[in-house]
Design a protein around this motif. Structure first.
Motif, short mmCIF file in Angstrom:
data_model
loop_
_atom_site.label_atom_id
_atom_site.label_comp_id
_atom_site.label_asym_id
_atom_site.label_seq_id
_atom_site.Cartn_x
_atom_site.Cartn_y
_atom_site.Cartn_z
N THR A 111 -5.21 8.21 16.29
CA THR A 111 -6.03 8.17 15.07
C THR A 111 -7.53 8.25 15.32
O THR A 111 -8.29 8.48 14.40
CB THR A 111 -5.78 6.84 14.33
OG1 THR A 111 -6.09 5.78 15.23
CG2 THR A 111 -4.34 6.72 13.89
N TYR A 153 6.49 -3.12 2.51
CA TYR A 153 7.68 -2.74 3.27
C TYR A 153 7.75 -3.58 4.54
O TYR A 153 6.73 -3.84 5.19
CB TYR A 153 7.63 -1.26 3.63
CG TYR A 153 7.52 -0.39 2.40
CD1 TYR A 153 8.65 0.01 1.70
CD2 TYR A 153 6.27 0.01 1.92
CE1 TYR A 153 8.55 0.79 0.56
CE2 TYR A 153 6.15 0.79 0.79
CZ TYR A 153 7.30 1.17 0.11
OH TYR A 153 7.19 1.94 -1.02
N GLY A 205 1.29 6.47 12.02
CA GLY A 205 0.77 7.43 11.05
C GLY A 205 -0.67 7.80 11.34
O GLY A 205 -1.33 7.16 12.17
N ARG A 211 -1.26 3.05 10.66
CA ARG A 211 -0.17 2.14 10.31
C ARG A 211 1.14 2.66 10.93
O ARG A 211 1.22 3.81 11.35
CB ARG A 211 -0.03 2.06 8.78
CG ARG A 211 -1.18 1.30 8.15
CD ARG A 211 -0.91 1.00 6.68
NE ARG A 211 -0.97 2.21 5.86
CZ ARG A 211 -0.71 2.21 4.55
NH1 ARG A 211 -0.36 1.09 3.93
NH2 ARG A 211 -0.79 3.32 3.85
N GLN A 255 -4.31 -2.68 11.39
CA GLN A 255 -3.34 -1.85 10.67
C GLN A 255 -1.90 -2.17 11.07
O GLN A 255 -0.98 -1.93 10.30
CB GLN A 255 -3.58 -0.35 10.98
CG GLN A 255 -4.95 0.15 10.67
CD GLN A 255 -5.25 0.07 9.19
OE1 GLN A 255 -4.36 0.24 8.37
NE2 GLN A 255 -6.48 -0.24 8.86
N TRP A 258 4.90 3.79 10.28
CA TRP A 258 5.71 4.33 9.18
C TRP A 258 7.16 4.43 9.63
O TRP A 258 7.44 4.96 10.71
CB TRP A 258 5.18 5.70 8.76
CG TRP A 258 3.82 5.62 8.12
CD1 TRP A 258 2.63 5.35 8.74
CD2 TRP A 258 3.53 5.77 6.72
NE1 TRP A 258 1.61 5.34 7.80
CE2 TRP A 258 2.14 5.60 6.56
CE3 TRP A 258 4.30 6.05 5.60
CZ2 TRP A 258 1.50 5.69 5.32
CZ3 TRP A 258 3.68 6.15 4.36
CH2 TRP A 258 2.29 5.96 4.24
N PRO A 271 5.21 2.67 4.93
CA PRO A 271 4.30 1.94 5.83
C PRO A 271 4.71 0.47 5.96
O PRO A 271 4.89 -0.21 4.95
CB PRO A 271 2.94 2.07 5.13
CG PRO A 271 3.29 2.21 3.67
CD PRO A 271 4.63 2.88 3.59
N SER A 329 4.32 -3.44 6.78
CA SER A 329 3.28 -4.46 6.96
C SER A 329 3.77 -5.70 7.70
O SER A 329 2.94 -6.47 8.19
CB SER A 329 2.62 -4.83 5.64
OG SER A 329 3.56 -5.05 4.65
N ASP A 363 -3.06 7.15 9.64
CA ASP A 363 -3.91 6.03 9.22
C ASP A 363 -3.81 4.85 10.18
O ASP A 363 -4.41 3.81 9.93
CB ASP A 363 -3.50 5.59 7.80
CG ASP A 363 -2.02 5.23 7.70
OD1 ASP A 363 -1.30 5.29 8.74
OD2 ASP A 363 -1.57 4.86 6.60
#
Ligand code: SAT
Ligand code: MN
Length: 613
Positions: free
Chosen positions: A485, A258, A297, A301, A495, A303, A404, A406, A299
């Motif tokens: 996180t 994405y 997020g 990343r 990330q 979003w 997510p 990139s 994680d």
């Protein structure tokens, strides 16, 4: 219709609507429920007023043409205001007004302004219903065209409105065309008022828009809420509200990627968002074409969700060649505004076909021929159509978690200097590339077309507060992500998306575009995604990183190796001047400019000094 039988249960919402009605004095109040039948009734009212002209149902079923007033054709930036408690908070990028006196002024302007008209009340949700990132708004408007357009562009959903309003409150959006009707008087087809105000009160989550019925001035969920007010809240809450498209790319191995992209209005965002892949094994799908709400997020990343549920795209230049997906999407159920009308009751605009059909009626309603010396469609003519009409919409566009990201593209319209693609060296360098973005002005806003202006992250007209503080907020993202996180800053950096500067618009001496653009842009998108995944190589330049000059995937068809060299070249003398211009631009923000951006500019200058060619 649902006259006086509101399905919204939120008591604050109801009392706000009562208050607005008491001030504006409409002859009737109608609450919208988002149903098909009610949408059709709005359309029928607009047809009755002459605002909408039904198109030939054999050619374009359930589609309409609106002709605006010739002075109400684009966003009016000099009539757009941000009313924060202090002028410093709004920054030099906004027209600031003191909130209390501006509110009084607008209450005065709105007083009895809806007399003789119906006030439509629109409870809407921005973002997938059920998403923790979605937000609610309530718009009132006295224009059925605006109410119908909002039904397309947002999720009009009374029940979901209540749910979100209970959790987060809601944005209050006042809209009036400012043309009250005396007893027995009939409305103009495009009622408006020459004195326009588009005023934002970020601290009260309120927009008050008066006088214009066009696009971003009137569909208040879009630029006013989803960008200006949302960017203001996003800073306080640790997320980003961006003027970005979102696309999904699936590679031949089936991996899903994405990507977002920030481009100024009318620079091809919709075309890029709807690219059709011509590369074997690769698939492109659309998530959004204009706005991305981006959260960190769990994680680490980023979003993104698309808060809208429709497209309000520029028609001129859209053709089976430049955007076949859009052409299919526009085949029915579309509201066109300020396009030309054909003799057989269909629409036309510059670029749709090589030759214009004969017997055209132009966007103002006058007979037109190619020797008229003016365009048949207004350059900012638009289509309004539901996301569900797009055959290439990715199912995740409605996913509550978002997608997510990139890679992120930041791009403007520059005839020279800025190369086709330039990869940033770090998150901070990427923020510098976004902050120093510039573009030639288009017809999407009033102002002289072609003049190059700085447009950081394509947010110049849309950031609800000082841009320098906004850059600082972007620079904070790694720290925000680490705090959220528990990852280290270094882990977070792995990330975060990679940021790429792009420019599809370089021209040769004859003024012809060197890069074919459109579907070919997919090659740059793929290179960026492969870089993000660590699977493509790159060469250093004084600006950052670029594809190797012999990158075979980029040289094909219309693009020769020497074209690619031109497209990727770094003209050091031009860039020394560009660095001066960026520095002058940053200086207009005084002490607010983050020190990190000064350091990035300095680093650019020293890289240029080491490469004097
Ligand atoms: O009129 S809008 O602001 O919605 C369109 C645009 O400028 O992108
Ligand atoms: Mn836009």
């Amino acid at each position: 219709m649902l006259a006086n039988s509101p399905s919204v249960k939120d008591a604050t919402a109801k009392s706000w609507v009562d208050e607005v009605a008491r001030i504006t004095k409409p002859r009737e109040v109608i609450w919208l429920d988002g149903s098909k039948s009610q949408y059709q009734e709005l359309i029928d009212v607009a047809v009755g007023m002459g605002t909408l002209i039904p198109l030939n149902p054999q050619k374009r079923p359930r589609s309409y043409l609106a002709r605006s007033h010739p002075r109400d054709v684009a966003r009016m930036e000099d009539r757009t205001f941000v009313c924060t408690p202090t002028e410093a908070e709004a920054g030099p990028n906004n027209n600031w007004r003191e909130p209390k006196s501006m509110r009084e002024k607008l209450l005065d302007v709105f007083s009895e302004c809806m007399q003789g008209r119906v006030m439509y009340v629109i409870p809407f949700v921005m973002g997938p219903v059920g998403s923790p990132f979605s937000r609610a708004g309530l718009q009132v408007t006295d224009a059925p065209y605006v109410a119908a357009s909002m039904t397309i562009m947002t999720r009009v959903a009374p029940a979901a409105f209540d749910e979100i309003a209970a959790k987060h409150g809601f944005v209050r959006a006042w809209h009036s065309v400012g043309a009250p009707l005396a007893e027995g008087e009939t409305s103009d087809s495009w009622p408006h008022n020459d004195s326009v105000y588009v005023a934002h009160f970020p601290q009260e989550s309120t927009v008050m828009s008066f006088g214009s019925g066009y696009g971003g001035n009137a569909l208040l969920a879009k630029k006013c809420f989803a960008l200006r007010l949302a960017s203001y809240s996003a800073r306080a809450e640790g997320w980003l509200a961006e003027h970005m498209l979102i696309v999904k790319v699936t590679d031949p191995e089936g991996n899903e990627h994405y990507l977002t992209g920030a481009f100024p209005s009318a620079c091809g965002k919709t075309n890029l968002a709807m690219m059709r892949s011509h590369l074997p094994g690769w698939q492109v799908q659309t998530i959004g074409d204009d706005i991305a709400w981006i959260h960190v997020g769990d994680d680490g990343r980023l979003w993104a969700i698309n808060p809208e549920s429709g497209f309000f795209g520029v028609a001129p230049g859209t053709s089976p060649k430049t955007n076949p997906v859009a052409i299919e999407m526009l085949a029915s159920d579309t509201i066109f505004t300020n396009t030309a009308l054909t003799a057989d009751g269909d629409v036309w605009w510059e670029g749709l076909t090589d030759e214009p059909p004969s017997d055209l009626i132009d966007w103002r309603g006058a007979a037109w021929s190619p020797d008229s010396g003016r365009p048949a469609a207004h350059p900012n003519a638009r289509f309004t159509v539901a996301t569900s009409r797009c055959s290439e919409i990715a199912p995740e566009w409605n996913s509550p978690a978002g997608v997510p990201i990139s890679a992120m593209l930041v791009g403007g319209r520059r005839p020279d200097t800025v190369p086709l693609v330039n990869e940033s060296l770090s998150w901070e360098h990427g923020v510098f590339l976004g902050a120093s973005m510039s573009s030639a002005q288009t017809a999407a806003a009033e102002g002289e077309v072609g003049v190059v202006r700085r447009d950081p992250f394509a947010m110049l007209p849309f950031c609800g507060y000082d841009l320098a503080q906004y850059w600082q907020h972007w620079l904070e993202i790694p720290r925000i992500a680490a705090a959220k996180t528990g990852l280290s800053i270094e882990e977070v950096r792995q990330q975060l998306p990679k940021i790429f500067q792009v420019n599809w618009f370089q021209v040769d001496e004859e003024g012809r575009f060197i890069w074919p653009g459109f579907a070919e842009n997919l090659k740059i998108v793929i290179w960026a995604l492969q870089r993000a995944a660590g699977s493509a190589s790159a060469d250093s330049t004084p600006l950052g990183l670029r594809p190797p000059l012999d990158e075979a995937s980029l040289v094909s068809g219309e693009v020769s190796t020497s074209d690619l060299e031109t497209l990727l070249a770094v003209d050091v003398p031009k860039w020394s001047l560009e660095a001066d211009r960026i520095s002058e631009y940053f200086e207009t923000f005084g002490n607010e400019v983050p020190a990190e951006l000064g350091a990035q500019l300095q680093a650019l200058r020293s890289r240029l000094a080491k490469n004097p060619t």
